[in-house]
Design an enzyme around this catalytic site. Structure first.
Site, PDB file in Angstrom:
ATOM      1  N   ASP A 135     -31.779 -27.063  -3.040  1.00  0.00           N
ATOM      2  CA  ASP A 135     -30.353 -27.121  -3.454  1.00  0.00           C
ATOM      3  C   ASP A 135     -30.123 -26.254  -4.602  1.00  0.00           C
ATOM      4  OD1 ASP A 135     -29.992 -28.631  -1.333  1.00  0.00           O
ATOM      5  OD2 ASP A 135     -29.863 -30.421  -2.623  1.00  0.00           O
TER       6      ASP A 135
HETATM    7  N1  URA Z   1     -33.693 -33.176  -1.176  1.00  0.00           N
HETATM    8  C1  URA Z   1     -32.563 -32.854  -1.550  1.00  0.00           C
HETATM    9  O1  URA Z   1     -31.631 -33.735  -1.658  1.00  0.00           O
HETATM   10  N2  URA Z   1     -32.145 -31.666  -2.173  1.00  0.00           N
HETATM   11  C2  URA Z   1     -33.336 -30.873  -2.398  1.00  0.00           C
HETATM   12  O2  URA Z   1     -33.046 -29.574  -2.766  1.00  0.00           O
HETATM   13  C3  URA Z   1     -34.598 -31.085  -1.831  1.00  0.00           C
HETATM   14  C4  URA Z   1     -34.716 -32.348  -1.094  1.00  0.00           C
END
Ligand code: URA
Length: 249
Positions: free
Chosen positions: A112
């Site tokens: 993310d």
């Molecule tokens: N889980 C999440 O919530 N975000 C990420 O970027 C990777 C795994």
């Protein structure tokens, strides 16, 4: 499975090792061996040879397996605020800007915008496919700083499976590193999975850092910095992808 009960413990048929490294079908790999194109630790391989892939260096045409000619493999410590894509229509900074421009590489999976930590980038589409396809489940480890202090019930739910709007999560390995810091190992790759899991048990994530992808880790890589994977790391990743596929089947 035959290898598990084999007296020749830890040593796997060469054609299987080659096939797992993406060199073609087992039959095609047998032909590579018969044609004298495969070496084990520098010696020409023979049909029927077995190897311990943890120990031996297997090469095809002089190139170690797991490394395709022209392929590059980068490990990036992604900072927050950088988008995991090759091109962002909104013009935000993207991960490919943080690694060399040529050859062109693509991220393997995604983190993310607000997640930090280890991300692979490569031009090896076959390895990317094998690491990101839903039927493969290479482990990913995260450190999650959460709100509050998760109790035993919350930890148990995270470990056993949490009902999310896209279904129950698979069992996870969850440990506590501090009162509000969890180490979470998952092998699924659903969108914002760790954040949604923690939120679902009442402890929203404040900071999320990926610290391991299968066998690959690096505690010294600074945020925004990258390095090339070693040949041993590429081989270990290939093996992890092959093993996770076997586990599923
Ligand atoms: N889980 C999440 O919530 N975000 C990420 O970027 C990777 C795994």
């Amino acid at each position: 499975m035959p290898e598990a009960s084999d007296p020749d413990q830890g040593r796997i048929r060469l054609q299987k090792v080659l096939a797992q490294a993406g060199m073609g079908s087992r039959r095609a790999c047998e032909e590579l061996i018969a044609d004298g194109r495969v070496t084990i630790d520098g010696e020409e391989a023979m049909l029927g040879d077995r190897v311990d892939p943890e120990v031996s260096v297997v090469e095809v045409d002089g190139v170690p397996i797991g490394i395709r000619p022209g392929s590059v493999y980068y490990l990036l410590n992604k900072p927050t605020g950088v988008v995991t894509t090759a091109d962002d229509p909104q013009g935000r900074p993207v991960v490919v800007d943080l690694v060399p421009e040529t050859p062109r590489v693509f991220p393997v999976g995604r983190l993310d915008l607000d997640t930090e930590g280890l991300l692979l980038l490569t031009n090896d589409g076959d390895l990317t496919h094998r690491l990101t396809h839903p039927s493969f489940g290479v482990e990913k480890e995260y450190l999650a700083e959460v709100e509050g202090t998760p109790g035993r019930g919350a930890l148990r739910r995270l470990r056993e499976g949490v009902e999310l709007d896209d279904g129950l999560t698979a069992p996870a390995t969850v440990g506590t590193v501090g009162p509000s810091v969890l180490r979470i190992v998952i092998h699924e790759g659903r969108n914002r999975q760790v954040r949604r899991m923690c939120e679902a048990v009442g402890h929203p994530v404040r900071r999320l850092v990926r610290t391991r992808i299968g066998p690959v880790t690096d505690h010294l890589l600074a945020p925004g910095a990258w390095r090339e994977l070693t040949q041993a790391e590429v081989r270990a990743l290939e093996r992890a992808a092959a093993e996770s596929a076997t586990d599923e089947g």
